[in-house]
Design an enzyme around this catalytic site. Structure first.
Site, PDB file in Angstrom:
ATOM      1  N   SER A 233       0.848  -1.191   0.000  1.00  0.00           N
ATOM      2  CA  SER A 233       0.000   0.000   0.000  1.00  0.00           C
ATOM      3  C   SER A 233       0.881   1.236   0.000  1.00  0.00           C
ATOM      4  CB  SER A 233      -0.887   0.010   1.254  1.00  0.00           C
ATOM      5  OG  SER A 233      -1.487   1.278   1.453  1.00  0.00           O
TER       6      SER A 233
ATOM      7  N   TYR B  86      -2.837  -0.318  10.521  1.00  0.00           N
ATOM      8  CA  TYR B  86      -2.771  -0.935   9.193  1.00  0.00           C
ATOM      9  C   TYR B  86      -1.533  -0.428   8.454  1.00  0.00           C
ATOM     10  CZ  TYR B  86      -3.837  -1.603   4.213  1.00  0.00           C
ATOM     11  OH  TYR B  86      -3.769  -1.925   2.880  1.00  0.00           O
TER      12      TYR B  86
END
Length: 247
Positions: free
Chosen positions: A139, A152
């Protein structure tokens, strides 16, 4: 890296980015195995794709992982490409009552620890192939942590560090096994449902992955991640502040 005539295992392949990657690779004549915990979702996804086999498996469960690998080796003779796509995230603000520890523990188990275990157990079969690959779906948060998905973001930073060191190691020990990493921005999936910010379609991530594989581009930055990464290189602190104000 060749993108046809491979046997490909995709975790979290029943929806979102995983399903988009499965679809793109299936259309190029690859044999696809999609895995996840939801049997109905996996079967529905596999029914829409050619040459795709669904296998129910929880990659956070050691026994499930062992059974998955046993079945893959027995039915397919191993795999050529592993796509570590399964992931989870909690959106919340850090506070004294947020239970960040509990949320982070779950995220780390899915997004980091399970990837290390599955990858390690599949290294022998991947190493036997003339050419093979590991693909980790990371990500933009690996570079630029995002406030409302703080823990996260930490899992993706950990995954990025692991991926880099795995690549360096395999270049020395098993050069036929290549390690790729994909860095999407926010993508329109079930995990991001409810967010009111611009999002990339999963198909765009899949298209960029296939192009990156074909060109041996080991770090694949998709969509808005390309510009944000350049901003990050020039000023990490400014990039963090800019991306968090936009998000």
């Amino acid at each position: 890296m060749k993108t046809t005539d491979n046997t490909v295992l995709i975790t979290g392949g029943g929806s979102g980015i995983g399903l988009a990657i499965a679809s793109a690779l299936a259309q190029k004549g690859n044999r696809i195995i999609i895995t996840g915990r939801n049997e109905a979702k996996l079967k529905a996804a596999a029914a829409t794709l050619p040459n795709t086999t669904p296998i129910v498996s929880d990659i956070t469960n050691a026994d499930d992982v062992d059974q998955l690998i046993k079945q893959i080796n027995a039915d397919f003779g191993g795999i050529d490409i592993l796509v570590n796509n399964a992931g989870t995230a909690f959106a919340y603000q850090l506070s004294a009552t947020a239970d960040a520890y509990g949320k982070a523990k779950q995220e780390m188990e899915v997004n980091y620890f399970s990837i290390i275990r599955l990858t390690e157990k599949l290294l022998p079969t991947l190493a036997e192939k003339e050419e093979s690959a590991i693909v980790n779906i990371s990500s933009v948060a690996a570079f630029v942590p995002i406030q409302f998905i703080a823990t996260y973001s930490a899992t993706k930073a950990a995954l990025h560090a692991y991926t880099q060191t795995l690549r360096l190691t395999l270049e020395q020990t098993t050069p036929t096994l290549k390690v790729f990493e994909v860095f999407p921005p926010f993508v329109a999936t079930e995990m991001t449902k409810g967010l009111t910010i611009p999002m990339l379609p999963p198909s765009a991530v899949a298209d960029d992955l296939l192009a990156g594989l074909a060109q041996d581009q080991f770090e694949i930055k998709t969509g808005a991640t390309k510009d944000m990464y350049q901003h990050y290189l020039s000023s990490p602190e400014a990039a963090v502040r800019t991306y968090n104000s936009a998000a």
